[in-house]
Design an enzyme around this catalytic site. Structure first.
Site, PDB file in Angstrom:
ATOM      1  N   HIS A 449       0.835  -1.198   0.000  1.00  0.00           N
ATOM      2  CA  HIS A 449       0.000   0.000   0.000  1.00  0.00           C
ATOM      3  C   HIS A 449       0.878   1.260   0.000  1.00  0.00           C
ATOM      4  CE1 HIS A 449      -3.436  -2.430   2.161  1.00  0.00           C
ATOM      5  NE2 HIS A 449      -3.311  -2.736   0.880  1.00  0.00           N
ATOM      6  N   THR A 450       1.866   1.325  -0.856  1.00  0.00           N
ATOM      7  CA  THR A 450       2.877   2.374  -0.777  1.00  0.00           C
ATOM      8  C   THR A 450       2.319   3.751  -1.129  1.00  0.00           C
ATOM      9  OG1 THR A 450       4.409   0.689  -1.548  1.00  0.00           O
ATOM     10  CG2 THR A 450       5.236   2.930  -1.415  1.00  0.00           C
TER      11      THR A 450
END
Length: 514
Positions: A449-450
Site C-alpha cells: 500500500h505504498t
C-alpha cells in the site's frame, strides 16, 4: 496525435480515471502511455485477470506485474509487485475498495488545504462509484464507473469469523465506506459477480473511440524532458526505440515507486544525490523519494476441521478493524480474511486440498519509515527501496497486538466450529514478546500500500514535492497524480484513494483550479 495537450504516464488506479475524465473535454487531446498491454475489450484481459477469486499480484512472476526487490528491514529482503497492464495494480490486486477514513482526510487537508477535506472530496467519492448495495444517497454514488459490492459472508469460514468477532465483543460495521465506528463487516469491492472490474475496464474501454484520446500500450517512459523550468514532453521507449513526445503538460501516474523514480531520472530530486549519479539537476527537491509509508502485514494460517467449499465470487471473506492499545489512531489494526489458501493465491488456483486458510493481519497506522534512492542514471536500473519496518518499539508492539488479536479470534468457540487452530505461532510464542518479535520479523510481509514518495504541501516546505493538485514544485507543466502525493498512507488499503486522486486532479485541471 502529433502534439497532445496532456501526456498521462501510467494507466493504473489513478491514470485511467484521470485520462478518461480529461478526455471528456473534446477540446483537450490526451495521450495515455502504459508500459504494459492495453486490451481493447474486457474479454481480452483473460480469465486470470478477471477472476475475482484469484490475486495475480500474489504471484511475483506473473507477466502482468513488475517486481521490485526491496528490504522490509535491513535483514528482511522481499519482493513487491505493481501492475503492468491496463488498469495497473487494480488489474492484479484483491479488489479491496475501502475508502480512506475522515482522520486521513484531516491529515491530508492539513498539508493540502480544504480541497482534501472529507466534505470536499465526498462528491468525488460518490461520482466515481456505482454502489450496488446502497444505491445513490448522501454517502454513496449510483452512476460512477466503479461498481461496488460487498461480500455476502455466506461462506462457512466468513460466518464463523463474524460469530467469533461477536463473541469477543467487537461491533458490527456493515458499511466500511460510511465512516462508522470500526468493527467487523464485509469488504466493499470492485469485484462484482465474480469479475474484477479494474479501472481500465471501468473508465477506459468505453472511451477508446474518443478522437481526442489515444491509449498506447508497450510504452515505457524513461524521462520527463524539462527545459528552462518547464516540462515539454517525455522520452518514450517502445519496441526497443526511444522517441521524444512533445506536449503541453505531463501528468505522472506511474505509482509511488514509478513516479518518484521518473522524477529523479528527470533531474527532479535531491540535487547532490542526483549530481553524483551524473543526472543533470533541473530542480533540487529533497522531498522526492525521501520518505514513504506502507502497511506491514503478517499471514496467520489456520487449519479447517473439514474440507470447506471454494469461494463463489471473491477470495475475500470478512474484515475486522480494531484499535491498537495506545488509541492514537482509531481502527488502525486490520484482520482480513482469505477464503483461498495462500498456496492457492501464490499458484493461481482457487482450491488446494488439505491446505490451511489464512488471515492477513496488518498495521495501518499512518507511519512514514521508507526511503527510495536512485542508484543509476540508467532508466533500466531499479532504485533501492527500504521500507524501514520494525524500526521502533511501537512498530513491534502494534504487530504483536494484531497477531495476538488474530490468534484470539481463531481461539473463540464460534470459530472453533470450523477450525482446528492456528498453524503458528503457538501459545508459547504468543505469550512471550521476545519470541513473538522473532516470529514476526522472520515472516514479515507488506500489504503493498505504498504512499508518500512525492508528498504534497506548500512550496516553501522542504518535505513537500507537489502542491495540493499534484503540480511539481519548481517545474511548470508537470504534475504527479497517484498515491505518491499523499503525505501519509491512508488507514485503509489505498485502491479507492488512488482512483479518487485521479478524479480530484482531473477535476482541478478541467476547471483550472489554482
Amino acid at each position: 496525435m502529433s502534439r497532445p495537450d496532456v501526456v498521462v504516464v501510467g494507466a493504473g488506479g489513478s491514470g485511467a480515471p484521470l485520462a478518461a475524465r480529461l478526455s471528456e473535454d473534446p477540446d483537450r487531446d490526451v495521450l495515455l502511455l502504459e508500459a504494459g498491454p492495453v486490451p481493447r475489450r474486457q474479454r481480452d484481459f483473460g480469465a486470470e485477470l478477471l477472476d475475482a477469486r484469484l490475486v495475480p499480484g500474489a504471484r511475483s512472476g506473473h507477466p502482468a506485474v513488475r517486481p521490485y526487490a526491496v528490504h522490509l528491514t535491513p535483514r528482511r529482503p522481499y519482493t513487491v509487485v505493481r501492475g503492468r497492464f491496463l488498469g495497473g495494480s487494480t488489474t492484479v490486486n484483491g479488489g479491496y475498495f475501502v475508502r480512506a477514513r475522515r482522520a486521513d482526510f484531516d491529515r491530508w487537508a492539513a498539508a493540502g488545504g480544504a480541497a482534501w477535506s472529507y466534505e470536499r472530496v465526498l462528491p468525488l467519492l460518490r461520482s466515481l462509484e456505482t454502489d450496488l448495495d446502497h444505491g445513490a444517497d448522501e454517502t454513496h454514488g449510483g452512476e460512477g464507473p466503479v461498481r461496488i459490492r460487498r461480500g455476502d459472508l455466506r461462506h462457512p469460514a466468513a460466518r464463523a469469523f463474524r460469530s467469533g468477532a461477536r463473541e469477543l465483543g467487537y461491533p458490527e460495521e456493515p458499511d466500511k465506506n460510511a465512516e462508522g465506528a470500526p468493527g467487523f463487516g464485509p469488504v466493499p469491492s470492485n469485484s462484482v459477480d465474480g469479475i474484477r472490474v479494474n479501472t481500465g475496464i471501468g473508465y477506459l474501454l468505453g472511451a477508446l473511440d474518443r478522437p481526442n484520446l489515444t491509449v498506447s500500450g508497450g510504452s515505457s517512459v524513461t524521462r520527463v524532458v524539462v527545459e528552462r523550468g518547464r516540462a515539454t514532453g517525455v522520452v518514450v521507449e517502445r519496441d526497443g526505440c526511444r522517441t521524444t513526445v512533445e506536449c503541453g503538460e505531463v501528468v505522472l501516474c506511474a505509482g509511488a515507486f514509478g513516479s518518484a523514480q521518473l522524477l529523479r531520472l528527470s533531474g527532479i530530486g535531491p540535487g547532490a544525490e542526483l549530481a553524483r549519479l551524473g543526472i543533470p539537476v533541473a530542480v533540487d527537491s529533497p522531498a522526492v523519494g525521501a520518505r514513504f509509508g506502507d502497511h506491514p502485514q503478517l499471514v496467520l494460517e489456520w487449519l479447517p476441521r473439514r474440507e470447506l467449499p471454494a469461494p463463489a465470487g471473491s477470495w475475500l471473506g470478512g474484515c475486522l478493524h480494531l484499535s491498537a492499545s495506545d488509541g492514537e489512531h482509531e481502527g488502525d489494526l486490520e484482520i482480513l480474511q482469505s477464503l483461498v489458501p495462500m498456496a492457492g493465491l501464490t499458484a493461481g488456483t482457487v482450491t488446494v486440498p488439505g491446505a490451511p486458510l489464512a488471515f492477513l493481519a496488518s498495521v495501518q497506522s499512518p507511519r512514514l519509515g521508507g526511503r527510495l534512492r536512485t542508484l543509476s542514471a540508467d532508466a533500466t536500473a531499479p532504485p533501492r527501496i527500504d521500507y524501514g519496518y520494525l524500526a521502533t518499539g511501537e512498530d513491534r508492539r502494534r504487530l504483536r497486538e494484531v497477531a495476538r488479536a488474530t490468534a484470539a479470534l481463531v481461539a473463540t468457540e464460534a470459530f472453533a466450529k470450523v477450525s482446528r487452530g492456528l498453524v503458528e505461532p503457538g501459545p508459547e510464542v504468543l505469550a512471550d514478546d521476545r519470541l513473538l518479535d522473532g516470529w514476526i520479523e522472520a515472516r514479515l510481509g507488506t500489504a503493498q500500500h505504498t504512499c508518500g514518495t512525492v508528498p504534497m504541501g506548500p512550496a516553501d516546505d522542504p518535505e513537500a514535492g507537489v502542491d495540493h493538485y499534484g503540480r511539481v514544485h519548481g517545474v511548470t507543466g508537470l504534475r504527479v497524480a497517484d498515491t505518491s502525493i499523499l503525505p501519509t498512507p491512508p488507514s485503509r488499503g489505498p485502491a479507492a484513494t488512488a482512483v479518487l486522486i485521479g478524479e480530484l486532479v482531473a477535476d482541478a485541471m478541467r476547471r483550472g483550479l489554482p
